[in-house]
Write a protein that holds these residues in place. Structure first.
Motif, PDB file in Angstrom:
ATOM      1  N   HIS A 207       0.807  -1.217   0.142  1.00  0.00           N
ATOM      2  CA  HIS A 207       0.276  -0.023  -0.064  1.00  0.00           C
ATOM      3  C   HIS A 207       0.851   1.249  -0.109  1.00  0.00           C
ATOM      4  O   HIS A 207       1.151   1.887   1.115  1.00  0.00           O
ATOM      5  N   GLY A 208       1.282   1.626  -1.190  1.00  0.00           N
ATOM      6  CA  GLY A 208       2.312   2.773  -1.309  1.00  0.00           C
ATOM      7  C   GLY A 208       1.819   4.047  -0.745  1.00  0.00           C
ATOM      8  O   GLY A 208       0.799   4.509  -1.125  1.00  0.00           O
ATOM      9  N   ILE A 209       2.696   4.731  -0.043  1.00  0.00           N
ATOM     10  CA  ILE A 209       2.573   6.121   0.460  1.00  0.00           C
ATOM     11  C   ILE A 209       2.575   6.963  -0.614  1.00  0.00           C
ATOM     12  O   ILE A 209       1.705   7.859  -0.714  1.00  0.00           O
ATOM     13  N   THR A 210       3.585   6.918  -1.540  1.00  0.00           N
ATOM     14  CA  THR A 210       3.360   7.767  -2.830  1.00  0.00           C
ATOM     15  C   THR A 210       2.221   7.458  -3.721  1.00  0.00           C
ATOM     16  O   THR A 210       1.515   8.504  -4.246  1.00  0.00           O
ATOM     17  N   ARG A 211       2.064   6.340  -3.583  1.00  0.00           N
ATOM     18  CA  ARG A 211       0.655   5.677  -4.366  1.00  0.00           C
ATOM     19  C   ARG A 211      -0.443   6.570  -4.275  1.00  0.00           C
ATOM     20  O   ARG A 211      -1.125   7.148  -4.904  1.00  0.00           O
ATOM     21  N   ALA A 212      -0.907   6.575  -2.915  1.00  0.00           N
ATOM     22  CA  ALA A 212      -1.896   7.184  -2.341  1.00  0.00           C
ATOM     23  C   ALA A 212      -1.751   8.841  -2.608  1.00  0.00           C
ATOM     24  O   ALA A 212      -3.122   9.195  -3.021  1.00  0.00           O
ATOM     25  N   ALA A 213      -0.672   9.400  -2.289  1.00  0.00           N
ATOM     26  CA  ALA A 213      -0.727  10.694  -2.632  1.00  0.00           C
ATOM     27  C   ALA A 213      -0.846  10.998  -4.101  1.00  0.00           C
ATOM     28  O   ALA A 213      -1.658  11.993  -4.492  1.00  0.00           O
ATOM     29  N   VAL A 214      -0.168  10.462  -4.943  1.00  0.00           N
ATOM     30  CA  VAL A 214      -0.335  10.420  -6.444  1.00  0.00           C
ATOM     31  C   VAL A 214      -2.036  10.651  -6.876  1.00  0.00           C
ATOM     32  O   VAL A 214      -2.082  11.143  -7.856  1.00  0.00           O
ATOM     33  N   LEU A 215      -2.321   9.458  -6.468  1.00  0.00           N
ATOM     34  CA  LEU A 215      -3.717   9.094  -6.865  1.00  0.00           C
ATOM     35  C   LEU A 215      -4.613  10.224  -6.338  1.00  0.00           C
ATOM     36  O   LEU A 215      -5.639  10.584  -6.995  1.00  0.00           O
ATOM     37  N   ARG A 216      -4.481  10.749  -5.320  1.00  0.00           N
ATOM     38  CA  ARG A 216      -5.300  11.846  -4.689  1.00  0.00           C
ATOM     39  C   ARG A 216      -4.861  13.055  -5.342  1.00  0.00           C
ATOM     40  O   ARG A 216      -5.804  13.706  -5.861  1.00  0.00           O
ATOM     41  N   PHE A 217      -3.648  13.394  -5.709  1.00  0.00           N
ATOM     42  CA  PHE A 217      -3.266  14.563  -6.491  1.00  0.00           C
ATOM     43  C   PHE A 217      -3.874  14.362  -7.999  1.00  0.00           C
ATOM     44  O   PHE A 217      -4.366  15.346  -8.536  1.00  0.00           O
ATOM     45  N   ALA A 218      -3.933  13.190  -8.473  1.00  0.00           N
ATOM     46  CA  ALA A 218      -4.346  13.097  -9.861  1.00  0.00           C
ATOM     47  C   ALA A 218      -6.046  13.433  -9.826  1.00  0.00           C
ATOM     48  O   ALA A 218      -6.427  14.097 -10.713  1.00  0.00           O
ATOM     49  N   ARG A 274       4.257  13.987 -11.907  1.00  0.00           N
ATOM     50  CA  ARG A 274       5.531  13.998 -11.099  1.00  0.00           C
ATOM     51  C   ARG A 274       5.838  15.463 -10.650  1.00  0.00           C
ATOM     52  O   ARG A 274       6.083  15.929  -9.532  1.00  0.00           O
ATOM     53  N   GLU A 275       5.448  16.394 -11.615  1.00  0.00           N
ATOM     54  CA  GLU A 275       5.426  17.899 -11.177  1.00  0.00           C
ATOM     55  C   GLU A 275       4.653  18.169  -9.951  1.00  0.00           C
ATOM     56  O   GLU A 275       4.891  19.002  -9.109  1.00  0.00           O
ATOM     57  N   ILE A 276       3.204  17.908 -10.097  1.00  0.00           N
ATOM     58  CA  ILE A 276       2.380  18.103  -9.131  1.00  0.00           C
ATOM     59  C   ILE A 276       2.952  17.556  -7.808  1.00  0.00           C
ATOM     60  O   ILE A 276       3.020  18.057  -6.787  1.00  0.00           O
ATOM     61  N   TYR A 277       3.312  16.254  -7.860  1.00  0.00           N
ATOM     62  CA  TYR A 277       3.710  15.416  -6.303  1.00  0.00           C
ATOM     63  C   TYR A 277       4.952  16.397  -5.933  1.00  0.00           C
ATOM     64  O   TYR A 277       4.871  16.506  -4.584  1.00  0.00           O
ATOM     65  N   LEU A 278       5.748  16.782  -6.632  1.00  0.00           N
ATOM     66  CA  LEU A 278       7.110  17.516  -6.037  1.00  0.00           C
ATOM     67  C   LEU A 278       6.597  18.520  -5.517  1.00  0.00           C
ATOM     68  O   LEU A 278       6.989  19.222  -4.504  1.00  0.00           O
ATOM     69  N   ASP A 279       5.722  19.512  -6.147  1.00  0.00           N
ATOM     70  CA  ASP A 279       5.368  20.819  -5.584  1.00  0.00           C
ATOM     71  C   ASP A 279       4.511  20.719  -4.445  1.00  0.00           C
ATOM     72  O   ASP A 279       4.710  21.273  -3.525  1.00  0.00           O
ATOM     73  N   GLU A 280       3.679  19.635  -4.425  1.00  0.00           N
ATOM     74  CA  GLU A 280       2.836  19.406  -3.191  1.00  0.00           C
ATOM     75  C   GLU A 280       3.599  18.826  -2.073  1.00  0.00           C
ATOM     76  O   GLU A 280       3.314  19.220  -0.783  1.00  0.00           O
ATOM     77  N   SER A 281       4.562  18.068  -2.357  1.00  0.00           N
ATOM     78  CA  SER A 281       5.449  17.153  -1.218  1.00  0.00           C
ATOM     79  C   SER A 281       6.261  18.668  -0.737  1.00  0.00           C
ATOM     80  O   SER A 281       6.486  18.373   0.389  1.00  0.00           O
ATOM     81  N   ARG A 282       6.708  19.348  -1.405  1.00  0.00           N
ATOM     82  CA  ARG A 282       7.754  20.488  -0.949  1.00  0.00           C
ATOM     83  C   ARG A 282       6.971  21.419  -0.078  1.00  0.00           C
ATOM     84  O   ARG A 282       7.283  21.885   0.960  1.00  0.00           O
ATOM     85  N   LYS A 283       5.628  21.788  -0.296  1.00  0.00           N
ATOM     86  CA  LYS A 283       4.766  22.453   0.533  1.00  0.00           C
ATOM     87  C   LYS A 283       4.534  21.745   1.827  1.00  0.00           C
ATOM     88  O   LYS A 283       4.401  22.536   2.762  1.00  0.00           O
ATOM     89  N   ALA A 284       4.200  20.421   1.755  1.00  0.00           N
ATOM     90  CA  ALA A 284       3.679  19.851   2.960  1.00  0.00           C
ATOM     91  C   ALA A 284       4.896  19.182   3.781  1.00  0.00           C
ATOM     92  O   ALA A 284       4.550  18.841   4.884  1.00  0.00           O
ATOM     93  N   ALA A 285       6.216  19.140   3.200  1.00  0.00           N
ATOM     94  CA  ALA A 285       7.210  18.594   3.883  1.00  0.00           C
ATOM     95  C   ALA A 285       7.453  19.059   5.401  1.00  0.00           C
ATOM     96  O   ALA A 285       7.019  20.520   5.358  1.00  0.00           O
ATOM     97  N   ILE A 286       7.931  18.352   6.203  1.00  0.00           N
ATOM     98  CA  ILE A 286       8.052  18.828   7.587  1.00  0.00           C
ATOM     99  C   ILE A 286       9.440  18.580   7.980  1.00  0.00           C
ATOM    100  O   ILE A 286      10.423  17.925   7.550  1.00  0.00           O
TER     101      ILE A 286
END
Length: 286
Positions: A207-218, A274-286
């Motif tokens: 159950h990929g964590i990146t998978r979940a995020a990417v599908l949500r962003f999609a 990939r572009e969306i994931y990187l943008d959103e991940s940088r915003k939410a990173a802690i």
């Protein structure tokens, strides 16, 4: 500078780090792990990795040696001590080191779990392979049935990567009953007519964590997603293919078993995700 690692409550130079020869992670592959990516010195999708770690511990009836708040502190401390800007933090918890080797689980009251953590510096955001895409081969999926638990039983995935390397490819997709399960260390996707297709969650895949995020962003980007089985043949005839994982984010696949996928270059859907994931991940990173 010597890398600083974490072992059972201590921060140590990597050359001084040791675990017992009786540790069940070493003897029985009785352990779980997580890898959290680091971008610009911050942790990506940390909460998701912690929640999956808790699930893996529960599924294996394994005790955690630290609480989840402590894990965040340790992750941040390792990133700071190693001056890590980009890469990942590897975390492994095992059932510990009893007095001797035995198939029976030790009493957790007498044998505390082992925890080790270390950092790895790696170019993630601008990996050269993103611009060219990667090639994969297909192999039979011979892993155990609980692939949803992120255990350290990684021998067959390692063998799969070596099979791919021997065949002149970059990675392998695993196939069971005629359908793709996932990659050796990633989730697998195809794109047809703009629709993103990937296998549905079950015990058959991680159950990929990146998978979940990417599908949500999609979905948020109004992209259509269909979770279902697909075959290697369907993948070869798709418009695009790609993989996701904590360290590859979204990685285009341009060749499967020697057959070119789409135009043979990274496709627009994968690159946009990939572009969306990187943008959103940088915003939410802690």
């Amino acid at each position: 500078m010597s890398r600083i690692v974490y072992v059972n409550g201590e921060y140590l130079p990597e050359g001084e780090a040791k675990v017992s020869i009786f540790d069940r992670g070493f003897l029985m592959a009785d352990g779980i792990y997580e890898v959290t990516s680091v971008l610009e010195g911050k942790l990506v999708d940390f909460e998701g990795h912690v929640l999956r770690l808790q699930r893996s511990l529960s599924e294996l009836d394994m005790a955690s040696p630290v609480d989840m708040d402590e894990l965040l502190t340790i992750h941040r401390e390792l990133v700071a001590r190693n001056e890590l800007d980009e890469g990942g933090v590897y975390l492994q918890i095992t059932r510990g080191a009893p007095a001797d080797r035995d198939f029976v689980f030790p009493d957790p009251a007498e044998t505390p779990s082992t925890i080790v953590m270390f950092t790895q510096s790696k170019n993630l955001a601008n990996a050269p392979s993103v611009q060219t895409g990667i090639s994969v081969i297909s192999i039979e999926d011979l892993r155990w049935g609980r692939r949803d638990i992120k255990t350290v039983q990684l021998l067959y995935p390692s063998m799969g990567k070596m099979m791919a390397k021997k065949a002149g490819a970059d990675d392998a997709w695993l196939v069971e009953d005629g359908f793709v399960t996932e990659g050796t260390s990633n989730n697998a996707y195809i794109v047809k007519g703009g629709k993103i297709i990937t296998r549905q969650l079950s015990n058959d895949i991680l159950h990929g964590i990146t998978r979940a995020a990417v599908l949500r962003f999609a979905s948020e980007a109004q992209m259509e997603v269909e979770e279902r089985l697909f075959s290697i043949e369907e993948a070869q005839q798709a418009d695009e293919a790609f993989i996701t994982s904590a360290t590859t984010f979204v990685q285009p696949v341009v060749k499967i078993d020697g057959e070119t996928v789409g135009t043979g270059t990274p496709g627009p859907v994968a690159m946009r995700l990939r572009e969306i994931y990187l943008d959103e991940s940088r915003k939410a990173a802690i």
